[in-house]
Design an enzyme around this catalytic site. Structure first.
Site, PDB file in Angstrom:
ATOM      1  N   SER A  68       0.796  -1.232   0.000  1.00 42.07           N
ATOM      2  CA  SER A  68       0.000   0.000   0.000  1.00 42.07           C
ATOM      3  C   SER A  68       0.833   1.289   0.000  1.00 42.07           C
ATOM      4  O   SER A  68       1.533   1.566  -0.963  1.00 42.07           O
ATOM      5  CB  SER A  68      -0.936  -0.062   1.200  1.00 42.07           C
ATOM      6  N   ASP A 288      -6.467   2.347  -1.999  1.00 43.48           N
ATOM      7  CA  ASP A 288      -7.524   2.262  -0.992  1.00 43.48           C
ATOM      8  C   ASP A 288      -7.620   3.518  -0.133  1.00 43.48           C
ATOM      9  O   ASP A 288      -8.480   3.609   0.738  1.00 43.48           O
ATOM     10  CB  ASP A 288      -7.412   0.993  -0.120  1.00 43.48           C
ATOM     11  N   ALA A 379      -8.236   9.739   9.121  1.00 35.91           N
ATOM     12  CA  ALA A 379      -7.791  11.040   8.620  1.00 35.91           C
ATOM     13  C   ALA A 379      -6.919  10.869   7.377  1.00 35.91           C
ATOM     14  O   ALA A 379      -6.907  11.720   6.482  1.00 35.91           O
ATOM     15  CB  ALA A 379      -7.027  11.775   9.716  1.00 35.91           C
ATOM     16  N   ASN A 380      -6.228   9.715   7.279  1.00 37.06           N
ATOM     17  CA  ASN A 380      -5.335   9.483   6.138  1.00 37.06           C
ATOM     18  C   ASN A 380      -6.087   9.149   4.844  1.00 37.06           C
ATOM     19  O   ASN A 380      -5.477   8.879   3.819  1.00 37.06           O
ATOM     20  CB  ASN A 380      -4.308   8.387   6.463  1.00 37.06           C
ATOM     21  N   PRO A 504       2.571   2.819  18.480  1.00 39.12           N
ATOM     22  CA  PRO A 504       3.450   2.103  17.552  1.00 39.12           C
ATOM     23  C   PRO A 504       2.714   1.868  16.237  1.00 39.12           C
ATOM     24  O   PRO A 504       1.529   1.538  16.246  1.00 39.12           O
ATOM     25  CB  PRO A 504       3.702   0.771  18.273  1.00 39.12           C
ATOM     26  N   THR A 507       2.348  -0.907  10.499  1.00 41.67           N
ATOM     27  CA  THR A 507       2.776  -1.186   9.120  1.00 41.67           C
ATOM     28  C   THR A 507       4.233  -0.813   8.855  1.00 41.67           C
ATOM     29  O   THR A 507       4.791  -1.193   7.840  1.00 41.67           O
ATOM     30  CB  THR A 507       1.913  -0.409   8.100  1.00 41.67           C
TER      31      THR A 507
END
Ligand code: G16
Length: 547
Positions: A68, A288, A379-380, A504, A507
């Site tokens: 991603s 995505d 938010a991303n 933490p 990904t």
């Protein structure tokens, strides 16, 4: 009782030995790390996907090979459950167990353990559909995955190179084929047809939309956006940029949704193309996530992130539900994470129920399922809208009493088709945003004015062991390392409108620090001072990527 095909599993295992020094963890979005470390993981995920399918009586499981938003040298793999949603949480432990078995014999042992704990009947069939993004490491990893399928005798369908949301769509379409809940044709063409038919119906009678510039992050979204353009280009002209999926090192580099969100600026390749007021959006590497933006009259970059998308879409849906005369029956709610801008949470909470959950689509998705219509966006830019089965039934059977009610009802039904309800989908979300803008006759600036973002800053810190950081309260507070949260609280109190948290990443091998304050310079300062506390506590260094 059927047994595991031990000989075949051992035979293929010889080619996919686990590197002894590595520990793998099924995290926020499956396994994700340097592609060169993943061969054994892919082989074992092939086996595990087969077992998951057997456990579910031969239903088709999805496997997506992607990292991603991560840099090109990374890759990853995640499993998709039959309704197109993320793998059930209890199986994440099985995945981690199987991925870390130190030898071929240990692997057999781990697989037998999964069979025992999950009560799997090995005589059941197993079916999988799988795909990959455009990363150069993809083909070799797919071969390792296919060895896993071969070893277990899985009936596997290769969906080729496609976006993550299309793979999720395919999983659901395959599993609902020929049933009352049929989700659509089980092909990529079926996906484009479904989206474009709904989009056309929703913008019928509206004037042609202004051209939209789309930054495809040099990833798989480029080919998907191209196919979509062929279907809807006459209604919504799409100008596709960063479409070079062959150029080495180009994926997500200085472009894409993650770049825009974390750097809070235009991708350099987009900057010269964008006129004042013109809308543009960025996809991420597997399409995505979606970020919108524009340049205002003063030439300033203005970001319309996942929070702004949630506000736009939720308000529109609430309005349609009311217009359809269903506001007493259908309740709309919103799900966010700690990264949601405080101003967005305030704006939404004044209008709707809002819930905060830990990062990761799986958490948001499950929380959104508790509403009649659940709008969730990180938010991303990762998010979607879920219509509960009973709500979809209500929409189908409700008798409107006025033409206005009838129109609103039809719009809602078309939205259920336009929106990819399996997972966040940049292209489906892009069409959704365009529909709302067309209906509201909003420019980017008008959309932006729904509320003013609080200045914020995201920093990442590389630490010796990110697992030393444990959180609670939907990741808004640290419980470990001890005392660190108290020091953060003390610091935050010194900043007007201050808020900060540390968690933490699931990904990347980093700890993320988020901070907000009333003034930009203060948000930056707070983020770096909290990062300093993390550094002092755990050792490491700050990443300047976000500077
Ligand atoms: C994945 C997840 C998202 C998450 C993001 C960052 O996105 O699907 O839900 O927000 O990782 O997670 P973290 O902060 O734990 O690294 P993607 O687009 O990379 O698949």
């Amino acid at each position: 009782m059927a047994q595991l095909p031990v000989d075949a599993i051992l035979h293929f295992s010889n080619n996919h030995a686990k590197p002894s020094h590595l520990h793998f963890q099924y995290g926020t979005a499956g396994f994700r790390t340097l592609a060169s470390s993943l061969d054994s993981v892919l082989y074992r995920v092939g086996l595990l996907a087969g077992l998951r399918s057997k456990r579910l009586d031969g239903k088709t499981i999805g496997v997506m090979v992607t990292a991603s938003h991560n840099p090109e040298q990374d890759n990853g793999v995640k499993l998709v459950d039959p309704r197109g949603e993320m793998l059930e949480a209890s199986w994440e432990q099985h995945a981690t167990l199987v991925a870390n078995a130190s030898s071929a014999e240990e692997l057999i042992h781990a697989l037998n353990e999964v069979v025992r704990v999950a009560k799997i009947d090995l005589s059941k069939p197993s079916r999988v559909v799988y795909a990959r993004d455009t990363r150069p490491s993809g083909p070799a990893l797919i071969r390792a995955l296919e060895d896993g399928f071969r070893a277990l005798g899985v009936e596997a369908r290769n969906a080729g190179v496609t976006s993550t949301p299309i793979l999720h769509y395919l999983v659901k379409a395959i599993n609902t084929k020929g049933t009352e809940e049929s989700y659509g044709e089980d092909s990529e063409e079926g996906y484009y047809r479904k989206l474009s038919t709904a989009f056309r119906a929703l913008v019928a009678g509206k004037r042609k939309l202004e051209p939209l510039l789309v930054d495809c992050a040099n990833g798989v979204g480029a080919q998907a956006a191209e196919k979509l353009r062929e279907q809807i280009g006459d209604k919504l002209p799409l100008i596709l940029e960063n479409t070079d999926t062959d150029a080495r090192g180009a994926l997500n580099y200085n472009c894409g949704a993650d770049f825009v969100k974390t750097q809070q600026k235009l991708p350099p390749s987009i900057a010269p193309l964008l006129e004042k007021g013109q809308r543009a959006c960025s996809l991420d590497g597997d399409a995505d996530r979606l970020m919108y933006y524009y340049v205002d009259e003063r030439g300033h970059f203005r970001m319309l992130d996942g929070d702004k998308i949630a506000a736009l879409v939720a308000a529109f849906i609430v309005e349609l539900v009311k217009l359809a005369g269903l506001d007493n029956t259908i309740k709309v709610g919103v799900v966010q994470t700690a990264y949601a801008n405080g101003a967005s949470t305030k704006y939404l909470a004044e209008r709707l129920p809002v819930k905060c959950v830990p990062t990761g689509v799986k958490h948001l998705h499950h929380a959104a399922e508790h509403y009649n219509i659940g709008v969730y966006f990180e938010a991303n830019g990762h998010g979607t809208v879920l219509f509960s089965p009973s709500t979809q039934q209500t929409l189908k059977t409700h008798e409107p009493s006025t033409p206005a009610q009838s129109t609103a009802l039809t719009h809602l039904i078309n939205l259920t088709e336009l929106i990819n309800q399996t997972v966040g989908d940049a292209l489906s979300d892009m069409l959704l945003v365009e529909v709302v803008l067309a209906h509201k006759s909003y420019s980017g600036a008008e959309w932006d004015s729904l509320y003013e973002d609080l200045p914020n800053r995201l920093v990442k810190v590389v630490v010796a062991d990110r697992n030393a950081f444990k959180t609670e309260d939907a990741e808004r507070r640290l419980v470990s390392p001890p005392r660190l949260q108290a020091r953060i609280d003390e610091l935050v109190r010194k900043y007007e409108g201050g808020r900060s948290f540390v968690r933490p990443s699931g990904t990347e091998d980093v700890v993320r620090v988020y901070a907000e304050a009333a003034v930009k310079s203060q948000a930056d300062e707070l983020a770096f001072r909290v990062a300093g506390l993390v550094y002092d506590e755990a050792g490491g260094w700050y990443d300047s990527v976000y500077d």
